[in-house]
Design a protein around this motif. Structure first.
Motif, PDB file in Angstrom:
ATOM      1  N   ILE A 305      19.360 -10.388   1.074  1.00 26.46           N
ATOM      2  CA  ILE A 305      20.345  -9.298   1.029  1.00 26.46           C
ATOM      3  C   ILE A 305      20.672  -9.015  -0.428  1.00 26.46           C
ATOM      4  CG2 ILE A 305      22.631  -8.531   1.757  1.00 26.46           C
ATOM      5  CD1 ILE A 305      22.425 -10.625   4.043  1.00 26.46           C
ATOM      6  N   PHE A 306      20.494  -7.759  -0.837  1.00 34.66           N
ATOM      7  CA  PHE A 306      20.687  -7.383  -2.232  1.00 34.66           C
ATOM      8  C   PHE A 306      21.739  -6.281  -2.342  1.00 34.66           C
ATOM      9  CE2 PHE A 306      16.307  -8.757  -1.593  1.00 34.66           C
ATOM     10  CZ  PHE A 306      16.154  -9.727  -2.580  1.00 34.66           C
ATOM     11  N   THR A 307      22.740  -6.495  -3.193  1.00 40.91           N
ATOM     12  CA  THR A 307      23.725  -5.451  -3.475  1.00 40.91           C
ATOM     13  C   THR A 307      23.346  -4.741  -4.772  1.00 40.91           C
ATOM     14  OG1 THR A 307      25.099  -7.106  -4.587  1.00 40.91           O
ATOM     15  CG2 THR A 307      25.626  -6.596  -2.296  1.00 40.91           C
ATOM     16  N   GLU A 308      23.935  -3.545  -4.960  1.00 41.44           N
ATOM     17  CA  GLU A 308      23.655  -2.711  -6.128  1.00 41.44           C
ATOM     18  C   GLU A 308      22.152  -2.467  -6.303  1.00 41.44           C
ATOM     19  OE1 GLU A 308      27.185  -3.263  -9.193  1.00 41.44           O
ATOM     20  OE2 GLU A 308      26.295  -5.219  -8.724  1.00 41.44           O
ATOM     21  N   LYS A 309      21.485  -2.283  -5.183  1.00 44.96           N
ATOM     22  CA  LYS A 309      20.059  -1.922  -5.151  1.00 44.96           C
ATOM     23  C   LYS A 309      19.935  -0.675  -4.282  1.00 44.96           C
ATOM     24  CE  LYS A 309      17.971  -5.386  -7.386  1.00 44.96           C
ATOM     25  NZ  LYS A 309      17.159  -5.157  -8.607  1.00 44.96           N
ATOM     26  N   THR A 310      19.923   0.473  -4.918  1.00 51.07           N
ATOM     27  CA  THR A 310      19.892   1.736  -4.191  1.00 51.07           C
ATOM     28  C   THR A 310      18.465   2.131  -3.853  1.00 51.07           C
ATOM     29  OG1 THR A 310      21.872   2.488  -5.350  1.00 51.07           O
ATOM     30  CG2 THR A 310      20.519   4.186  -4.312  1.00 51.07           C
ATOM     31  N   VAL A 311      18.223   2.433  -2.588  1.00 49.15           N
ATOM     32  CA  VAL A 311      16.912   2.952  -2.177  1.00 49.15           C
ATOM     33  C   VAL A 311      16.865   4.440  -2.511  1.00 49.15           C
ATOM     34  CG1 VAL A 311      15.401   3.443  -0.212  1.00 49.15           C
ATOM     35  CG2 VAL A 311      16.581   1.231  -0.363  1.00 49.15           C
ATOM     36  N   ALA A 312      15.845   4.837  -3.263  1.00 47.97           N
ATOM     37  CA  ALA A 312      15.707   6.234  -3.677  1.00 47.97           C
ATOM     38  C   ALA A 312      14.774   7.016  -2.768  1.00 47.97           C
ATOM     39  CB  ALA A 312      15.189   6.311  -5.116  1.00 47.97           C
ATOM     40  N   LYS A 313      13.786   6.315  -2.167  1.00 47.78           N
ATOM     41  CA  LYS A 313      12.787   7.044  -1.381  1.00 47.78           C
ATOM     42  C   LYS A 313      12.072   6.106  -0.427  1.00 47.78           C
ATOM     43  CE  LYS A 313       8.873   8.387  -3.290  1.00 47.78           C
ATOM     44  NZ  LYS A 313       7.873   9.106  -4.129  1.00 47.78           N
ATOM     45  N   VAL A 314      11.723   6.624   0.745  1.00 49.79           N
ATOM     46  CA  VAL A 314      10.849   5.920   1.675  1.00 49.79           C
ATOM     47  C   VAL A 314       9.412   6.239   1.289  1.00 49.79           C
ATOM     48  CG1 VAL A 314      10.094   5.734   4.076  1.00 49.79           C
ATOM     49  CG2 VAL A 314      12.539   5.974   3.549  1.00 49.79           C
ATOM     50  N   GLN A 315       8.613   5.206   1.129  1.00 45.58           N
ATOM     51  CA  GLN A 315       7.204   5.410   0.750  1.00 45.58           C
ATOM     52  C   GLN A 315       6.339   5.594   1.995  1.00 45.58           C
ATOM     53  OE1 GLN A 315       6.045   2.158  -2.008  1.00 45.58           O
ATOM     54  NE2 GLN A 315       5.445   3.852  -3.343  1.00 45.58           N
ATOM     55  N   VAL A 316       5.390   6.534   1.908  1.00 46.91           N
ATOM     56  CA  VAL A 316       4.514   6.848   3.029  1.00 46.91           C
ATOM     57  C   VAL A 316       3.070   6.783   2.561  1.00 46.91           C
ATOM     58  CG1 VAL A 316       3.992   8.524   4.840  1.00 46.91           C
ATOM     59  CG2 VAL A 316       6.311   8.391   3.912  1.00 46.91           C
ATOM     60  N   SER A 317       2.227   6.158   3.373  1.00 48.14           N
ATOM     61  CA  SER A 317       0.804   6.048   3.033  1.00 48.14           C
ATOM     62  C   SER A 317       0.102   7.381   3.258  1.00 48.14           C
ATOM     63  CB  SER A 317       0.144   4.972   3.892  1.00 48.14           C
ATOM     64  OG  SER A 317       0.064   5.412   5.246  1.00 48.14           O
ATOM     65  N   HIS A 318      -1.109   7.492   2.736  1.00 45.95           N
ATOM     66  CA  HIS A 318      -1.890   8.720   2.937  1.00 45.95           C
ATOM     67  C   HIS A 318      -2.165   8.983   4.409  1.00 45.95           C
ATOM     68  CE1 HIS A 318      -2.410   9.366  -1.305  1.00 45.95           C
ATOM     69  NE2 HIS A 318      -2.949   8.158  -1.480  1.00 45.95           N
ATOM     70  N   GLY A 319      -2.156   7.907   5.198  1.00 44.05           N
ATOM     71  CA  GLY A 319      -2.396   8.064   6.626  1.00 44.05           C
ATOM     72  C   GLY A 319      -1.160   8.455   7.415  1.00 44.05           C
ATOM     73  N   GLY A 320      -0.047   8.611   6.731  1.00 46.26           N
ATOM     74  CA  GLY A 320       1.169   9.053   7.412  1.00 46.26           C
ATOM     75  C   GLY A 320       1.950   7.952   8.069  1.00 46.26           C
ATOM     76  N   ARG A 321       1.948   6.780   7.438  1.00 41.92           N
ATOM     77  CA  ARG A 321       2.713   5.653   7.971  1.00 41.92           C
ATOM     78  C   ARG A 321       3.582   5.068   6.867  1.00 41.92           C
ATOM     79  NH1 ARG A 321       3.317   2.152  11.925  1.00 41.92           N
ATOM     80  NH2 ARG A 321       4.170   0.133  11.276  1.00 41.92           N
ATOM     81  N   VAL A 322       4.783   4.634   7.231  1.00 41.86           N
ATOM     82  CA  VAL A 322       5.681   4.011   6.256  1.00 41.86           C
ATOM     83  C   VAL A 322       5.016   2.789   5.644  1.00 41.86           C
ATOM     84  CG1 VAL A 322       7.764   2.592   6.129  1.00 41.86           C
ATOM     85  CG2 VAL A 322       7.870   4.834   7.189  1.00 41.86           C
ATOM     86  N   GLN A 323       5.189   2.647   4.316  1.00 45.77           N
ATOM     87  CA  GLN A 323       4.645   1.452   3.664  1.00 45.77           C
ATOM     88  C   GLN A 323       5.656   0.773   2.731  1.00 45.77           C
ATOM     89  OE1 GLN A 323       1.125   2.783   1.580  1.00 45.77           O
ATOM     90  NE2 GLN A 323       2.289   3.634  -0.144  1.00 45.77           N
ATOM     91  N   GLY A 324       6.936   1.175   2.852  1.00 48.15           N
ATOM     92  CA  GLY A 324       7.960   0.512   2.063  1.00 48.15           C
ATOM     93  C   GLY A 324       8.947   1.495   1.476  1.00 48.15           C
ATOM     94  N   VAL A 325       9.629   1.072   0.411  1.00 42.32           N
ATOM     95  CA  VAL A 325      10.637   1.919  -0.241  1.00 42.32           C
ATOM     96  C   VAL A 325      10.472   1.832  -1.754  1.00 42.32           C
ATOM     97  CG1 VAL A 325      12.306   1.664   1.629  1.00 42.32           C
ATOM     98  CG2 VAL A 325      12.372   0.069  -0.305  1.00 42.32           C
ATOM     99  N   VAL A 326      11.042   2.829  -2.427  1.00 46.43           N
ATOM    100  CA  VAL A 326      11.152   2.822  -3.889  1.00 46.43           C
ATOM    101  C   VAL A 326      12.637   2.747  -4.221  1.00 46.43           C
ATOM    102  CG1 VAL A 326      10.689   4.041  -6.035  1.00 46.43           C
ATOM    103  CG2 VAL A 326       9.074   4.228  -4.131  1.00 46.43           C
ATOM    104  N   LEU A 327      13.008   1.781  -5.059  1.00 48.02           N
ATOM    105  CA  LEU A 327      14.398   1.638  -5.465  1.00 48.02           C
ATOM    106  C   LEU A 327      14.718   2.577  -6.622  1.00 48.02           C
ATOM    107  CD1 LEU A 327      14.764  -2.262  -5.317  1.00 48.02           C
ATOM    108  CD2 LEU A 327      15.118  -0.577  -3.502  1.00 48.02           C
ATOM    109  N   GLN A 328      16.008   2.778  -6.868  1.00 45.66           N
ATOM    110  CA  GLN A 328      16.430   3.713  -7.911  1.00 45.66           C
ATOM    111  C   GLN A 328      15.948   3.289  -9.292  1.00 45.66           C
ATOM    112  OE1 GLN A 328      20.790   4.363  -8.652  1.00 45.66           O
ATOM    113  NE2 GLN A 328      20.348   6.366  -7.752  1.00 45.66           N
ATOM    114  N   ASP A 329      15.747   1.985  -9.496  1.00 42.00           N
ATOM    115  CA  ASP A 329      15.268   1.516 -10.798  1.00 42.00           C
ATOM    116  C   ASP A 329      13.752   1.618 -10.936  1.00 42.00           C
ATOM    117  OD1 ASP A 329      14.253  -0.545  -9.243  1.00 42.00           O
ATOM    118  OD2 ASP A 329      15.604  -2.085 -10.032  1.00 42.00           O
ATOM    119  N   GLY A 330      13.112   2.192  -9.908  1.00 41.88           N
ATOM    120  CA  GLY A 330      11.664   2.380  -9.951  1.00 41.88           C
ATOM    121  C   GLY A 330      10.861   1.287  -9.276  1.00 41.88           C
ATOM    122  N   SER A 331      11.508   0.200  -8.896  1.00 42.40           N
ATOM    123  CA  SER A 331      10.795  -0.891  -8.222  1.00 42.40           C
ATOM    124  C   SER A 331      10.259  -0.423  -6.875  1.00 42.40           C
ATOM    125  CB  SER A 331      11.734  -2.088  -7.998  1.00 42.40           C
ATOM    126  OG  SER A 331      12.301  -2.525  -9.201  1.00 42.40           O
TER     127      SER A 331
END
Length: 581
Positions: A305-331
């Motif tokens: 569990i992480f605080t002060e970690k804002t999710v900026a975007k849901v990542q999607v693969s070329h095949g149209g499936r979720v593959q994770g998230v991108v945090l506001q710091d770019g991680s």
């Protein structure tokens, strides 16, 4: 008051806000580049989902934007020495399975049950007496009838029958809360295997039908009619009707005279605590202690569990499936699935790349009714309110009515409707509905000795004021002053007891807690946004049109309130999907 002053001085010296923030800003686990599941938002539903997934062996990480976990179920020391349940403030709806399965008592959850639980003082004087009347309700039915008989003997006789009627309806709704809505589309259009699987989703509906039986037409009316109409069929006295009607409008931009307000009433009477149906209580240490207990349960099984970690975007693969998230710091954090505890609007209109969502779905999400009437005011006081209808003791110790939800400006259903009409004109209510709670009456750990914390859940306040004007500090304070003037009429001396206040209008609730439009339910609990249609038709099973992306917050079935059901249900749906991959 002197004792409170000494305690406050100690609190101000020992517990500045920065120290409270540091104590509650924490990270459980080390950030890894990949997990099985990622949860966006550490609100109570997100934490529940993470706890269940981790217990099922799904390696899960939770990312929270704020410095503190809990979402709206949070404790914050806004005024030094005073700990507020800053948004959500009462517990009842939490599913009993969550309480036991996540071993929340073992992880520190302590509750203070309230009895009596409802107090409605009158401004008018009763005949031949200088003390205004009041209505005090609790678990003792005989005492309830005695209280109601002050206003109507007929109502006193009808009240046990009304309670039994509503309890049966709550019992019928209960099975529907703990599973995804029936998959009607799969039943009618799916393959043979899908049809067979969908049969199990119909079971809760069949259970509900068996419970209501031949009284289905009467119960249908409760769910669809104006709650004022339903209550008029049962009772004649306005203080009782108005007190009960508040549960039909609380948190909702609706009036007792508008169809559909009956379900909101039911939503607030179908809970229970520690085996007592309909019971409400305070969490020891504030609502944040509940979130801490859920987080502790999740972390004990390995969730991160992480605080002060804002999710900026849901990542999607070329095949149209979720593959994770991108945090506001770019991680970038990869995962097989993503569960969003954020609102449907934030999830699908801000975090998800629009090209992966059907246009019609996006349009429906953007059209969700998110109107909210709520302004929450948290108040620190140096003594208990002294109500004309129930004077304090010389020593100022809490009396039974101080532990209740105290309903002000609720003597008549017409007052409730007029307050609503003001908001429809773009104006804060001239006589707002006020639900006043004093959790420190049962939990002295929340305030310095002799002092108290007060929660004011008030309505109606529109998101945008008349003429398109936005809320500013002047408007915010003018409204809070109006609320305080109302309380002063019932409890003279209240304004002089105030040490500090925290005023949260609908835009403030949106900005701080991510509640769209300030709506405490994420979107309205209207009949067209419930069950099959929450958040939108054909997407009520926690799954979204984007494979691997799920909703697990209040915008999903069964809706808002500190219930945890959406998180628990979503976790089980996700686990089944992961097994079938």
């Amino acid at each position: 008051m002197a004792a409170c002053g000494r305690g406050l001085s100690r609190a101000m010296g020992a517990s500045p806000f920065s120290a409270w923030r540091q104590a509650h800003s924490y990270t459980r686990g080390r950030l890894k580049p990949e997990y099985d599941a990622v949860v966006i938002g550490a609100g109570h539903n997100g934490l529940v989902a993470a706890a269940y997934l981790q217990r099922l062996g799904v390696n899960t990480a939770v990312f929270e934007r704020r410095h503190v976990i809990g979402g709206a179920a949070v404790t914050e020391e806004i005024i030094p020495g005073f700990k507020f349940s800053r948004a959500s403030y009462l517990l009842s709806l939490l599913r009993p399975q969550i309480y036991t399965e996540l071993e929340l008592k073992k992880h520190g959850l302590r509750l203070h049950l309230r009895n009596p639980h409802s107090f409605t003082p009158m401004l008018e004087e009763s005949a031949g007496s200088k003390v205004p009347r009041s209505l005090l309700l609790g678990t003792d039915m005989a005492e309830n009838q005695k209280q109601i008989a002050q206003f109507s003997r007929k109502d006193a006789e009808a009240f046990p029958k009304y309670e039994a009627f509503m309890s049966r309806l709550a019992l019928a709704i209960d099975p529907l809360l703990d599973a995804a809505p029936a998959d009607v589309e799969a039943f009618w259009r799916g393959s043979l295997l899908q049809r067979l699987k969908s049969l199990s989703t119909l079971k809760p509906l069949l259970q509900a039908g068996r419970i209501v039986g031949a009284r289905l037409p009467q119960y249908y009316q409760v769910l669809t009619a104006p709650i004022a109409k339903v209550l008029d069929q049962w009772f004649e006295s306005e203080p009782l009707k108005a007190t009960l009607a508040t549960d039909g409008v609380i948190g909702a931009m609706t009036s007792p005279s508008i169809p559909g307000s009956g379900y909101v009433l039911l939503h607030h009477v179908m809970g229970g605590l520690e085996g007592m149906q309909g019971a409400w209580g305070y969490v020891q240490g504030g609502m944040g202690a509940l979130s801490d207990a859920i987080a502790s349960s999740a972390a004990a099984h390995g969730a991160s569990i992480f605080t002060e970690k804002t999710v900026a975007k849901v990542q999607v693969s070329h095949g149209g499936r979720v593959q994770g998230v991108v945090l506001q710091d770019g991680s970038e954090v990869r995962s097989r699935v993503v569960l969003s505890n954020a609102s449907p609007q934030t999830t699908f209109l801000k975090l998800t790349p629009q090209e992966w969502l059907p246009e019609e779905f996006v349009q429906r999400i953007s059209q969700l009714d998110i109107q909210s009437p709520v302004t929450k005011i948290n108040v620190a006081v140096n003594r208990l309110p002294d109500f004309l209808a129930a004077p304090n003791t010389p020593g100022g110790q809490p009396l039974p009515h101080h532990q209740c939800t105290i309903h002000l400006n609720c003597e008549d259903t017409l007052l409730l409707h007029r307050a609503y009409e003001d908001a429809m004109d773009g104006l804060p209510s001239h006589r707002p509905i006020i639900e006043l709670c004093i959790p420190s009456s049962l939990d002295p750990t929340l305030a310095p000795p002799g002092c108290h914390v007060i929660s004011l859940f008030t309505q109606y306040t529109p998101y945008t004021l008349s003429g398109g004007k936005a809320w500013d500090e002047l408007e915010r304070n003018a409204y809070a002053d109006r609320v305080f003037d109302c309380i002063e009429a019932y409890a003279p001396g209240f304004k002089g007891s105030v040490v500090g206040r925290d005023v949260l209008t609908p835009p403030d609730l949106e900005r701080i807690f991510g509640l769209p439009g300030g709506n405490v339910f994420h979107c309205a609990m209207a009949l067209d946004q419930l069950y099959f249609a929450r958040p939108v038709p054909l997407h009520s099973s926690y799954r979204s049109p984007l494979q691997g992306l799920y909703l697990c917050g209040s915008g999903a079935h069964p809706g808002g309130g500190v219930m945890g059901a959406a998180g628990r249900n979503a976790a089980h749906v996700v686990f089944r999907d992961l097994r079938s991959m």
